[in-house]
Design a protein around this motif. Structure first.
Motif, PDB file in Angstrom:
ATOM      1  N   GLY A 115       0.762  -1.241   0.000  1.00  0.00           N
ATOM      2  CA  GLY A 115       0.000   0.000   0.000  1.00  0.00           C
ATOM      3  C   GLY A 115       0.791   1.287   0.000  1.00  0.00           C
ATOM      4  O   GLY A 115       0.234   2.345   0.308  1.00  0.00           O
ATOM      5  N   LEU A 116       2.070   1.237  -0.321  1.00  0.00           N
ATOM      6  CA  LEU A 116       2.869   2.465  -0.330  1.00  0.00           C
ATOM      7  C   LEU A 116       2.576   3.285  -1.579  1.00  0.00           C
ATOM      8  O   LEU A 116       2.475   2.740  -2.683  1.00  0.00           O
ATOM      9  CB  LEU A 116       4.358   2.145  -0.274  1.00  0.00           C
ATOM     10  CG  LEU A 116       5.004   1.874   1.082  1.00  0.00           C
ATOM     11  CD1 LEU A 116       6.497   1.685   0.904  1.00  0.00           C
ATOM     12  CD2 LEU A 116       4.715   2.979   2.080  1.00  0.00           C
ATOM     13  N   ASP A 117       2.451   4.592  -1.402  1.00  0.00           N
ATOM     14  CA  ASP A 117       2.322   5.501  -2.541  1.00  0.00           C
ATOM     15  C   ASP A 117       3.590   5.401  -3.394  1.00  0.00           C
ATOM     16  O   ASP A 117       4.697   5.373  -2.858  1.00  0.00           O
ATOM     17  CB  ASP A 117       2.145   6.926  -2.007  1.00  0.00           C
ATOM     18  CG  ASP A 117       2.041   7.943  -3.128  1.00  0.00           C
ATOM     19  OD1 ASP A 117       3.109   8.483  -3.510  1.00  0.00           O
ATOM     20  OD2 ASP A 117       0.926   8.190  -3.609  1.00  0.00           O
ATOM     21  N   PRO A 118       3.445   5.325  -4.726  1.00  0.00           N
ATOM     22  CA  PRO A 118       4.626   5.190  -5.589  1.00  0.00           C
ATOM     23  C   PRO A 118       5.670   6.279  -5.369  1.00  0.00           C
ATOM     24  O   PRO A 118       6.876   6.012  -5.413  1.00  0.00           O
ATOM     25  CB  PRO A 118       4.035   5.263  -7.001  1.00  0.00           C
ATOM     26  CG  PRO A 118       2.627   4.786  -6.838  1.00  0.00           C
ATOM     27  CD  PRO A 118       2.193   5.265  -5.493  1.00  0.00           C
ATOM     28  N   ALA A 119       5.221   7.503  -5.130  1.00  0.00           N
ATOM     29  CA  ALA A 119       6.172   8.594  -4.890  1.00  0.00           C
ATOM     30  C   ALA A 119       6.953   8.362  -3.600  1.00  0.00           C
ATOM     31  O   ALA A 119       8.159   8.608  -3.532  1.00  0.00           O
ATOM     32  CB  ALA A 119       5.432   9.926  -4.832  1.00  0.00           C
ATOM     33  N   VAL A 120       6.252   7.872  -2.580  1.00  0.00           N
ATOM     34  CA  VAL A 120       6.922   7.566  -1.299  1.00  0.00           C
ATOM     35  C   VAL A 120       7.922   6.433  -1.504  1.00  0.00           C
ATOM     36  O   VAL A 120       9.057   6.498  -1.025  1.00  0.00           O
ATOM     37  CB  VAL A 120       5.887   7.196  -0.216  1.00  0.00           C
ATOM     38  CG1 VAL A 120       6.579   6.632   1.023  1.00  0.00           C
ATOM     39  CG2 VAL A 120       5.044   8.409   0.157  1.00  0.00           C
ATOM     40  N   SER A 121       7.502   5.393  -2.234  1.00  0.00           N
ATOM     41  CA  SER A 121       8.411   4.270  -2.503  1.00  0.00           C
ATOM     42  C   SER A 121       9.671   4.739  -3.216  1.00  0.00           C
ATOM     43  O   SER A 121      10.789   4.328  -2.864  1.00  0.00           O
ATOM     44  CB  SER A 121       7.697   3.214  -3.355  1.00  0.00           C
ATOM     45  OG  SER A 121       6.632   2.635  -2.661  1.00  0.00           O
ATOM     46  N   ALA A 122       9.499   5.610  -4.194  1.00  0.00           N
ATOM     47  CA  ALA A 122      10.655   6.092  -4.959  1.00  0.00           C
ATOM     48  C   ALA A 122      11.617   6.866  -4.071  1.00  0.00           C
ATOM     49  O   ALA A 122      12.843   6.707  -4.167  1.00  0.00           O
ATOM     50  CB  ALA A 122      10.167   6.960  -6.109  1.00  0.00           C
ATOM     51  N   LEU A 123      11.073   7.708  -3.186  1.00  0.00           N
ATOM     52  CA  LEU A 123      11.930   8.493  -2.298  1.00  0.00           C
ATOM     53  C   LEU A 123      12.626   7.605  -1.268  1.00  0.00           C
ATOM     54  O   LEU A 123      13.779   7.856  -0.901  1.00  0.00           O
ATOM     55  CB  LEU A 123      11.099   9.570  -1.596  1.00  0.00           C
ATOM     56  CG  LEU A 123      10.615  10.711  -2.501  1.00  0.00           C
ATOM     57  CD1 LEU A 123       9.588  11.570  -1.777  1.00  0.00           C
ATOM     58  CD2 LEU A 123      11.803  11.567  -2.954  1.00  0.00           C
TER      59      LEU A 123
END
Length: 373
Positions: free
Chosen positions: A190-198
């Motif tokens: 459930g992680l937001d893709p932007a959060v995962s990328a950071l």
């Protein structure tokens, strides 16, 4: 017997306590709930009876004596070493038996000869039970949380995983679930893709800024909310935990350690052999274990009748080293149990470190055995 009746052998127990140089104390039945909720562990937290006063402060019926006795010791500024004894009612939900019952025990505070104090706690509990149940063969199971912690740390796991495993000590099902997760790690769901990328990029400041902006946009800003920096730290920890994989050899070592179960007389050699074969440096934990075994032997205890089980723990989070239980051989009901809780008094507000060990007796279970034909 009615729940509120004092057991007829209570006087015998108090005689035993007095002969051991203890000071009997009592503590209020109504206790502040926070120390139990913060320090006693999930198992006890689920069982306590909560209420609150007119100011909205959380209170509870006394679920055990160790924390109240320690709080009283701190509040009265009593010096150490000090041996306290107690006998009174405790209140907690149980799967079987009454939810109001009597416990008695000894809390041994401030004795720096920790091996001797550990041995004394075990020997005293067995001696008192032997007097109360002279025809019953007793069996003692002993574990050591500090040895388990040393093994976990020597395996080189991240701090978050060490904390998880140590908190699960003594809960075989939870330990097994954690080991399966370590064998086959899964991504954080459930992680937001932007959060995962950071997170993957490792840009901590950008992650905090992104979380802050999201909270502003969604209106998720309350006094109870975690700060963006706290959320970022927890997400980073979750990612680290989810990506950690313990290799097969290390998992086998941990499982091998947890499978150790043998007479205490053979335990020191077995632990030393395990550490040597595994190439693990367990520091002072093994030395303290050996000192305790020697101290127990000096009390006259038959070490062949005490079982060391590496996976054995007790469901209270404040234990730090020795843990033990006493039963009648072949029966599951715990008649006495205890252990070492060296960090508890500091966490409760003591100004200096106070080593501590103690044990409790379950008087309703003892009474049932005395009444059995």
């Amino acid at each position: 017997m009615p729940l509120t009746d004092m057991p007829d052998f209570a006087g015998t127990i108090l005689q035993e306590f007095s002969s051991r140089g203890t000071t009997r104390v009592d503590t209020p039945v109504i206790q502040p709930a926070a120390p139990f909720l913060d320090m006693a562990g999930e198992d006890l937290r689920r069982r306590i009876f909560l209420t609150e006063n007119e100011r909205g402060e959380s209170l509870c019926l006394r679920p055990e004596f160790t924390i109240p006795v320690c709080l009283r010791h701190i509040e009265t500024a009593t010096g150490t070493p000090k041996r306290y004894a107690y006998l009174g009612e405790v209140f907690r939900q149980r799967r079987e038996g009454p939810q109001e019952f009597y416990q008695a025990g000894i809390e041994d505070l401030g004795d720096i000869a920790t091996a001797a104090a550990d041995a004394r706690a075990i020997a005293d509990s067995v001696s008192i039970l032997t007097r109360l149940l002279p025809t019953r063969p007793l069996a003692v199971t002993l574990g050591d949380q500090s040895v388990f912690e040393a093994v976990v740390k020597a395996l080189g796991l991240p701090a978050g995983w060490q904390k998880r495993l140590i908190q699960a000590f003594g809960n075989p099902a939870q330990i097994e679930q954690l080991l399966r997760t370590l064998a086959t790690p899964t991504p954080v769901p459930g992680l937001d893709p932007a959060v995962s990328a950071l997170l993957v990029k490792g840009d901590h400041n950008a992650l905090i800024a992104h979380i802050d902006a999201t909270m502003q946009e969604t209106g998720y800003l309350t006094n109870a909310s975690r700060t963006p920096a706290e959320i970022a730290r927890r997400l980073k920890e979750k990612l680290e935990l989810s990506e950690t994989r313990l290799d097969g050899a290390a998992l086998l070592l941990l499982r091998e350690f947890l499978s150790l179960e043998l007479p205490l007389a053979d335990a020191s050699a077995a632990l030393a052999g395990f550490a040597d074969a595994a190439g693990l440096k367990l520091g002072s934990a093994l030395g303290r274990f050996d000192e305790r075994v020697a101290a127990l032997a000096s009390t006259g205890a038959d070490l062949d009748l005490i079982t060391y089980r590496a996976a054995f723990g007790r469901p209270l989070d404040y234990y730090t080293g020795l843990v033990f239980e006493v039963v009648i051989e072949g029966k599951p009901a715990v008649l006495a149990g205890g252990g070492r809780f060296d960090r508890l008094l500091t966490l409760l507000g003591a100004e200096s470190h106070i080593p501590a060990v103690g044990f409790s007796l379950w008087l309703d279970r003892i009474d049932a055995e005395r009444s059995a034909t």
